[in-house]
Design an enzyme around this catalytic site. Sequence first.
Site, PDB file in Angstrom:
ATOM      1  N   ASP A 174       0.835  -1.204   0.000  1.00 49.01           N
ATOM      2  CA  ASP A 174       0.000   0.000   0.000  1.00 49.01           C
ATOM      3  C   ASP A 174       0.871   1.257   0.000  1.00 49.01           C
ATOM      4  O   ASP A 174       0.553   2.254  -0.657  1.00 49.01           O
ATOM      5  CB  ASP A 174      -0.918   0.003   1.223  1.00 49.01           C
ATOM      6  CG  ASP A 174      -1.796  -1.235   1.291  1.00 49.01           C
ATOM      7  OD1 ASP A 174      -2.231  -1.715   0.234  1.00 49.01           O
ATOM      8  OD2 ASP A 174      -2.014  -1.739   2.414  1.00 49.01           O
ATOM      9  N   HIS A 201      -5.206  -3.586   5.491  1.00 45.16           N
ATOM     10  CA  HIS A 201      -4.645  -3.936   4.179  1.00 45.16           C
ATOM     11  C   HIS A 201      -5.722  -4.482   3.243  1.00 45.16           C
ATOM     12  O   HIS A 201      -5.528  -5.472   2.554  1.00 45.16           O
ATOM     13  CB  HIS A 201      -3.515  -4.962   4.372  1.00 45.16           C
ATOM     14  CG  HIS A 201      -2.822  -5.341   3.093  1.00 45.16           C
ATOM     15  ND1 HIS A 201      -2.223  -4.420   2.266  1.00 45.16           N
ATOM     16  CD2 HIS A 201      -2.627  -6.556   2.501  1.00 45.16           C
ATOM     17  CE1 HIS A 201      -1.683  -5.051   1.221  1.00 45.16           C
ATOM     18  NE2 HIS A 201      -1.927  -6.346   1.337  1.00 45.16           N
TER      19      HIS A 201
END
Length: 339
Positions: A174, A201
């Site tokens: 990310d 996530h």
Amino acid sequence: MFARSAARALSAPTAARLFSASATARTKVAVLGAGGGIGQPLSLLLKNDPLVTSLSLYDIRGAPGVAADVSHVDTGSEVNGYAADQLDQALEGVKVVVIPAGVPRKPGMTRDDLFNTNASIVRDLATAVGRVAPDAHILVISNPVNSTVPIVASTLQKAGVYDPRRVFGVTTLDVVRAARFLAGLVDASPAETGVTVVGGHSGATIVPLLSQSSFGKTITGEKLDKLVHRIQFGGDEVVKAKDGAGSATLSMAYAGAKFTNALLRGLNGEKGVVTPTFVQSPLFADQGVDFFSSNVELGPNGVEKIHPIGQVTEYEEKLLAACLPELKKNIEKGRAFVA
């Protein structure tokens, strides 16, 4: 003379460019799931990391072949491959365990759709780590990370060997995506456009704090909405583009290797190694969210310090408000699986 110098320069290991190796200690690392789409490139990248003494590559199929292949790379670490019935041998003497094992996402699947298969895989691997290498640091890549990290923690708790400083969810992809996507918008190098990404996530649990970046704070309105959505759902781009043939394996392997190197530098005593990672955290524990990704300082004991998220905008407050209830459900789902 020039020819010899040029040859030396050309033959120098690329690891120096990929990884920081300012510390001198070296470490044995295991990859559990080394035969898969993430595991193979991850093993190659870790073979290139100068802080890795040896690699133990394990999978239910294919790991000895991957190990034979990777072992030919001309860096210093030793590589050994282990078959399905050799998990305990693969874990002996290991200091860091990276777990990319499990099934990948396919079109139309969410990370939660992976839960039933990957939850049992991660639980069984964590059980083995707790038995054979209870002091190892465990880096969880297997999705859904928001649930698999609590599964690992609960499994180790049951075994009486849980140390919250040594269990990490790898959310680095990310962070990598945020830097890359922002760089493309502002015409800068990703080295200049680092973004702290907090939360979890998956989807709406991914919260990029763009206001804390000098470049990110310039993005507003519809551009901001699109950028945040792309960071949150970047994995869907890859799943769609691969048309049923897999998910984000290469970029995830890169991110996994990058986080592993950061942890190794911290374990070796390097100061100031700070990166987001999904760990047991006090930041939102009063809201029932006891795992959270934020900037974490890594050191000889693993987690040395969990940083607060810092000042956020009203826009980011709304992202956090959407993140927390979803994250709480994901965490509870993981814990309930082991209960």
